[in-house]
Design an enzyme around this catalytic site. Structure first.
Site, PDB file in Angstrom:
ATOM      1  N   LYS A  46      36.965  49.469  57.820  1.00  0.00           N
ATOM      2  CA  LYS A  46      37.389  50.036  59.212  1.00  0.00           C
ATOM      3  C   LYS A  46      36.910  48.950  60.341  1.00  0.00           C
ATOM      4  O   LYS A  46      37.524  48.676  61.381  1.00  0.00           O
ATOM      5  CB  LYS A  46      36.770  51.291  59.456  1.00  0.00           C
ATOM      6  N   ARG A  81      31.105  56.661  62.612  1.00  0.00           N
ATOM      7  CA  ARG A  81      31.929  56.661  61.592  1.00  0.00           C
ATOM      8  C   ARG A  81      31.622  55.732  60.618  1.00  0.00           C
ATOM      9  O   ARG A  81      31.091  54.479  60.957  1.00  0.00           O
ATOM     10  CB  ARG A  81      33.266  56.343  61.726  1.00  0.00           C
ATOM     11  N   GLY A 133      36.949  60.192  53.333  1.00  0.00           N
ATOM     12  CA  GLY A 133      36.391  61.430  53.059  1.00  0.00           C
ATOM     13  C   GLY A 133      35.025  61.607  52.501  1.00  0.00           C
ATOM     14  O   GLY A 133      34.516  62.483  52.260  1.00  0.00           O
ATOM     15  N   MET A 186      32.377  59.802  52.907  1.00  0.00           N
ATOM     16  CA  MET A 186      31.177  59.698  53.559  1.00  0.00           C
ATOM     17  C   MET A 186      31.203  60.377  55.017  1.00  0.00           C
ATOM     18  O   MET A 186      32.238  60.928  55.304  1.00  0.00           O
ATOM     19  CB  MET A 186      30.891  58.021  53.816  1.00  0.00           C
ATOM     20  N   ARG A 223      44.240  50.603  57.985  1.00  0.00           N
ATOM     21  CA  ARG A 223      43.881  50.275  56.747  1.00  0.00           C
ATOM     22  C   ARG A 223      45.000  50.034  55.836  1.00  0.00           C
ATOM     23  O   ARG A 223      46.031  50.790  55.955  1.00  0.00           O
ATOM     24  CB  ARG A 223      42.821  50.997  56.104  1.00  0.00           C
ATOM     25  N   HIS A 243      43.394  65.930  52.720  1.00  0.00           N
ATOM     26  CA  HIS A 243      42.415  65.300  51.580  1.00  0.00           C
ATOM     27  C   HIS A 243      42.843  65.463  50.111  1.00  0.00           C
ATOM     28  O   HIS A 243      42.872  64.202  49.597  1.00  0.00           O
ATOM     29  CB  HIS A 243      41.160  66.171  51.574  1.00  0.00           C
ATOM     30  N   ARG A 285      50.360  49.197  11.381  1.00  0.00           N
ATOM     31  CA  ARG A 285      49.352  49.771  10.593  1.00  0.00           C
ATOM     32  C   ARG A 285      50.016  50.608   9.219  1.00  0.00           C
ATOM     33  O   ARG A 285      50.010  51.692   9.834  1.00  0.00           O
ATOM     34  CB  ARG A 285      48.320  50.400  11.395  1.00  0.00           C
ATOM     35  N   ARG A 328      50.725  44.700   8.714  1.00  0.00           N
ATOM     36  CA  ARG A 328      49.352  44.602   8.342  1.00  0.00           C
ATOM     37  C   ARG A 328      49.271  45.303   6.982  1.00  0.00           C
ATOM     38  O   ARG A 328      49.731  46.279   6.878  1.00  0.00           O
ATOM     39  CB  ARG A 328      48.436  45.121   9.092  1.00  0.00           C
ATOM     40  N   SER A 369      45.334  37.014  14.079  1.00  0.00           N
ATOM     41  CA  SER A 369      45.502  38.129  15.097  1.00  0.00           C
ATOM     42  C   SER A 369      44.241  38.968  15.185  1.00  0.00           C
ATOM     43  O   SER A 369      43.392  39.238  14.038  1.00  0.00           O
ATOM     44  CB  SER A 369      46.605  39.202  14.654  1.00  0.00           C
ATOM     45  N   GLY A 425      41.547  41.828  15.752  1.00  0.00           N
ATOM     46  CA  GLY A 425      41.381  42.994  15.502  1.00  0.00           C
ATOM     47  C   GLY A 425      39.945  43.296  16.230  1.00  0.00           C
ATOM     48  O   GLY A 425      39.137  43.427  15.724  1.00  0.00           O
ATOM     49  N   THR A 426      40.169  43.420  17.566  1.00  0.00           N
ATOM     50  CA  THR A 426      38.922  43.552  18.554  1.00  0.00           C
ATOM     51  C   THR A 426      38.524  44.865  18.142  1.00  0.00           C
ATOM     52  O   THR A 426      37.123  45.019  18.685  1.00  0.00           O
ATOM     53  CB  THR A 426      39.222  43.252  19.765  1.00  0.00           C
ATOM     54  N   ASN A 427      38.909  46.036  17.615  1.00  0.00           N
ATOM     55  CA  ASN A 427      38.016  47.069  17.509  1.00  0.00           C
ATOM     56  C   ASN A 427      37.166  46.788  16.412  1.00  0.00           C
ATOM     57  O   ASN A 427      36.065  47.296  16.656  1.00  0.00           O
ATOM     58  CB  ASN A 427      39.195  48.225  16.926  1.00  0.00           C
ATOM     59  N   ASP A 428      37.434  46.547  15.280  1.00  0.00           N
ATOM     60  CA  ASP A 428      36.297  46.300  14.404  1.00  0.00           C
ATOM     61  C   ASP A 428      35.592  45.155  14.603  1.00  0.00           C
ATOM     62  O   ASP A 428      34.375  45.145  14.322  1.00  0.00           O
ATOM     63  CB  ASP A 428      37.295  46.121  12.855  1.00  0.00           C
ATOM     64  N   CYS A 458      45.336  42.291  18.673  1.00  0.00           N
ATOM     65  CA  CYS A 458      46.214  43.358  18.411  1.00  0.00           C
ATOM     66  C   CYS A 458      45.064  44.682  18.651  1.00  0.00           C
ATOM     67  O   CYS A 458      45.580  45.746  18.117  1.00  0.00           O
ATOM     68  CB  CYS A 458      46.851  43.364  16.998  1.00  0.00           C
ATOM     69  N   TYR A 514      49.423  35.800  22.692  1.00  0.00           N
ATOM     70  CA  TYR A 514      50.255  37.192  23.004  1.00  0.00           C
ATOM     71  C   TYR A 514      49.091  38.136  22.831  1.00  0.00           C
ATOM     72  O   TYR A 514      47.922  38.110  22.319  1.00  0.00           O
ATOM     73  CB  TYR A 514      51.345  37.740  22.029  1.00  0.00           C
TER      74      TYR A 514
END
Length: 869
Positions: free
Chosen positions: A26, A96, A105, A107, A352, A468, A574, A630, A775, A777-780, A842, A862
């Site tokens: 602001k 303000r 809204g 603050m 803004r 709001h 999978r 896979r 590839s 497998g970032t979960n495991d 993946c 990728y």
């Protein structure tokens, strides 16, 4: 000496738009508007550094601040010709907040500051309107008592309601001056009762009380919630803006309004906003009075019989249109502006970057690029990645029957259905219990922020398109219908009525934020069709990006959806997910529970047919795009109930007790780290043989149909050693040779591995001797790097985030320091052994913007994620 205060006004300013970190959004924009010659009431900004020190030094101010504020106040007096606290020509100010990121809204604000029993008489005399003066005074006492003194607003609202009842009127503006004078005294008496002290009369005491309250509001609960939801750091702090008051409630030649330089709902290049004659700014957003439209066009569209600003004050409207053009040309983005008209003179109070819906953001970015206002690359960078998710909101099925019971304003697009709740807390409680809820309120306030986030959508009976509820819902991507005046809410009874229709709390309700319809019951929805501006933006993104985008998909529907969204292939099939329902899961369990090769072969023959059909369809849909399949990684298939075991026994033609014993034999203490992934195929190579046969026979079928062979990518999961990959690659190659001979075809295929273990990352150089692609497998990989179970970590990770141990849930956003370093090692070692080796990701991190940024920086080819990410 440190500079804590920056001045603006009279055609100049100490700051500029690029100083948002110091002056807040602001303050920086007020300075910029003043500098470019717009009519901005003079004032000054206390910097965000004051806020930081305020909290670090136990709510005390820097030593030089009071002197700098006093000097700045003198300059405002000089520029206005008024004097703060003067009993003949008093300067009144607003106080303000203004953080660097817009927090509408969240603050606090105080208006009309400087009024007391003496200055109010001077204001009445100078304005020639005693009612206006005392209306301003009662607003100030009420606002100051709430924001600074901490007295609940309900006390003042009850007193105001009693005054209207005595006068037998419904609206605040119908109260005459003498009633407002008495109301001010009643308000002050309330303060004395609640606090045991008088309301402050000293303007300096008022000023510093308001400044402290605004700084303190940075740490109020609604601001904390908003920051958490929008990833705004607490360390940023807020600035405080003190500005000379201008009055929109001084008479019929005065007004106040809020406008957007383009339509924030659909992005059309229409001047969009609302105003009220003889009102102050909070009246527009609070929904207390029904606002009027800015333009004749909007008035006609909404069917309003109240005249627009274009009709009521045509000269001011033309001046405002010129400001609109100047602001867009200067900021090169759609602006959200606040203005006041005092005695036929226009003043700009704020500009803004305007919040907008996802659809509007797309259209505005494309239109501004096509207009030459911004470049294509600027248009792309302006669109946050999360916006794509918001685009995927469903709409109502046009063929479905619906019982429309009311209509309001289409304040935020999308359709939502859920059980009716009337409080934000109830919305949160039911949402946590897994229920879909729709928040219904007369009007929302910043205290409802947690409920708005928990709800599927929001319906209000008051307020306009800039209320709001409308602004917050648009920012959150929630559907909203505002100002549905036919809806009569009874909070005490937990119901609302529309004519003869009564809807109780807990009943299903649907809203359409695109049309403003309120509908009884639940109406089916249809997924969005993405075209137009979306297609243009995606085409521009394709021109600039370096990463390919694939999808994780096993079903024909997912594959078709991914292709429609522009996926360049399937990065993860999978195969075990193809057997989760119906008779298929029985056949899978029959294979897993087989005690000898003959029984296993019998089950595998059934699975071969199913697998070949599924993969054939995927190849057809992807039409030459790469498909990475896979091999089986089953760790969720053992039957648990007697009924499940009986189904397997019946299908296999064996006694139930035999199945029970086999289930008991195969039970594992930790199946996530047990007999799964490549370990299953090493133990039972016939499983690998069946799958690769299904893949290659499917490729042969589609090759004959289309005249060109699909390129299959066979991925071996959960590899830890080179020997595992070597053995299974041999099975794949042997099967491929057999199918080529049987079918009389030449198959194109690649064999790679899924990197899911820290050891695999460290051994990537050796694995690359066998694998043609990696590839991740970032979960495991995250689970095995942290030693965390993704399914159980939710019980304590929030505490870790709260204590600053982790910034983000590592299963949501990739841990670039730990897991990321392992990926970097694997990339470096893998490509050192096999130059130009193709690599991708993946895991579900492939749909997280921060994780994608890491993938691009690391040199992956990728990312692959669920279609809707």
């Amino acid at each position: 000496m440190a500079k804590w205060v920056y001045n603006f006004g009279a055609g100049g300013a100490d700051g500029h738009a690029d100083m948002k970190n110091l002056l807040g959004g602001k303050g920086a924009n007020l300075a910029e508007m003043a500098a470019i010659g717009l009519p901005v009431p003079p004032g000054f900004t206390l910097t965000t550094e004051v806020c930081t020190q305020f909290f670090q030094k136990k709510r005390t101010y820097p030593a030089q601040l009071k002197d700098q504020v006093a000097q700045a106040l003198l300059l405002v007096e000089e520029r206005t010709g008024q004097k703060f606290g003067d009993v003949t020509n008093p300067l009144l100010v607003s106080v303000r907040s203004g953080a660097r990121a817009s927090m509408p809204g969240m603050m606090d604000t105080v208006l009309n500051l400087g009024l007391n029993d003496q200055t109010v008489e001077a204001l009445a005399k100078r304005s020639g309107d005693r009612r206006f003066a005392y209306d301003s005074y009662r607003r100030f006492v009420q606002m100051y008592s709430d924001v600074v003194l901490g007295i609940d607003l309900s006390h003042f609202e009850k007193l105001l309601d009693r005054a209207k009842q005595r006068r037998k009127v419904k609206q605040d503006f119908e109260l005459p001056a003498q009633d407002l004078e008495k109301l001010v005294q009643d308000y002050k008496a309330c303060v004395q009762v609640e606090l045991g002290e008088d309301f402050p009369e000293d303007p300096q005491q008022q000023l510093w009380g308001a400044i402290g309250a605004v700084f303190n509001s940075w740490m109020n609960q609604r601001a904390k919630t908003y920051r958490r939801l929008h990833d705004i750091p607490e360390s940023w702090g807020t600035a405080v803006n003190v500005q000379a008051m201008v009055f929109g409630n001084m008479g019929e030649d005065c007004a106040t309004g809020v406008a957007f330089t383009r339509n924030p709902s659909d992005g059309t290049n229409d001047f969009y906003g609302e105003f009220l004659v003889n009102a102050q700014g909070e009246d527009v957003v609070a929904g207390i009075r029904t606002p009027q439209e800015l333009t004749i066009k909007a008035r006609k569209i909404h069917g309003s019989d109240m005249l627009s600003l274009e009709e009521v004050m045509p000269g001011i409207y033309r001046e405002l249109c010129a400001v609109r053009q100047q602001l867009e040309s200067h900021y090169k983005d759609m602006q959200d502006i606040e203005f006041t008209i005092q005695q036929n003179k226009l003043y700009m109070l704020q500009t803004r970057t305007g919040k907008r819906t996802s659809h509007a953001a797309l259209r505005i970015a494309v239109d501004m690029a096509n207009e030459g206002l911004i470049s294509k690359s600027k248009a792309l960078l302006r669109l946050k990645p999360e916006l794509i998710d918001q685009l995927l909101h469903p709409t109502l099925d046009p063929k479905a029957p619906k019982q429309v019971i009311a209509r309001g304003l289409p304040a935020s697009p999308g359709a939502a259905g859920g059980k009716v709740v009337f409080t934000a807390d109830e919305a949160v409680r039911r949402s946590r219990d897994g229920e879909r809820v729709l928040l219904v309120r007369v009007e929302t306030s910043p205290e409802d922020i947690h409920g708005l986030h928990a709800a599927e959508g929001v319906l209000t009976t008051r307020g306009g398109m800039t209320s709001h509820a409308a602004v917050v819902a648009r920012g959150m991507g929630r559907p909203c219908v505002a100002g549905a005046g036919e809806v009569q809410v009874d909070y005490a009874a937990g119901k609302f009525t529309v004519g003869d229709v009564t809807v109780q709390e807990g009943q299903m309700l649907t809203i359409d934020g695109g049309t403003g319809e309120v509908i009884c019951g639940e109406v089916p929805t249809v997924p969005p069709k993405l075209s137009g501006a979306f297609g243009t933006i995606m085409a521009w993104a394709d021109e600039h990006r370096t990463l390919q985008v694939r999808a994780n998909a096993e079903t024909p529907n997912d594959a078709r959806q991914a292709k429609e969204f522009g996926a360049q292939g399937i990065g993860l099939v999978r195969t075990e997910h193809m057997f989760f329902d119906g008779s298929r899961i029985v056949a899978m369990r029959q294979m897993i529970l087989a005690t000898d090769e003959a029984d296993r072969k019998k089950a595998l023959d059934q699975l071969l047919t199913m697998q070949r059909e599924d993969i054939t369809e995927l190849f057809r849909i992807m039409d030459g795009r790469p498909v990475t399949v896979r091999l089986l990684d089953p760790h969720e298939f053992l039957p648990h109930t007697e009924a499940e075991m009986a189904s397997v026994a019946k299908a296999a033609g064996v006694p139930l007790n035999r199945v029970r014993r086999r289930v008991s034999d195969l039970q594992e203490a930790n199946p996530m780290l047990g007999h799964r992934g490549c370990r299953l195929a090493i133990t039972y190579p016939e499983v690998c043989e069946m799958q690769t046969r299904a893949i290659f026979e499917a490729a042969a079928i589609v090759g004959r149909e289309r005249g060109n062979q699909p390129v299959a990518e066979v991925m071996v999961p959960l590899v830890a050693t080179t020997q595992e990959l070597s053995i299974l690659k041999g099975v794949v190659e042997k099967t491929a040779a057999a199918v080529q001979k049987e079918q009389g075809v030449n198959l194109g295929y690649h064999v790679g591995t899924m990197i899911e273990l820290p050891r695999a990352c460290l051994q990537a150089g050796r694995l690359a001797g066998q694998a043609e692609f990696f590839s991740f497998g970032t979960n495991d990989l995250t689970q095995t790097t942290y030693g965390l179970s993704r399914d159980d970590a939710g019980a304590f990770l929030p505490e870790y985030k709260a204590k600053g141990i982790v910034e983000q849930d590592p299963f949501v956003s990739l841990d670039t320091e730990g897991v990321g370093e392992l990926i970097e090692i694997a990339v470096e070692r893998g490509r050192a052994a096999r130059k130009g080796m193709k690599m991708g990701i993946c895991g579900e991190h492939g749909g997280d913007p921060a994780s994608i940024e890491f993938c691009e920086a690391t040199g992956l080819d990728y990312v692959s994620c669920s279609p809707f990410r």
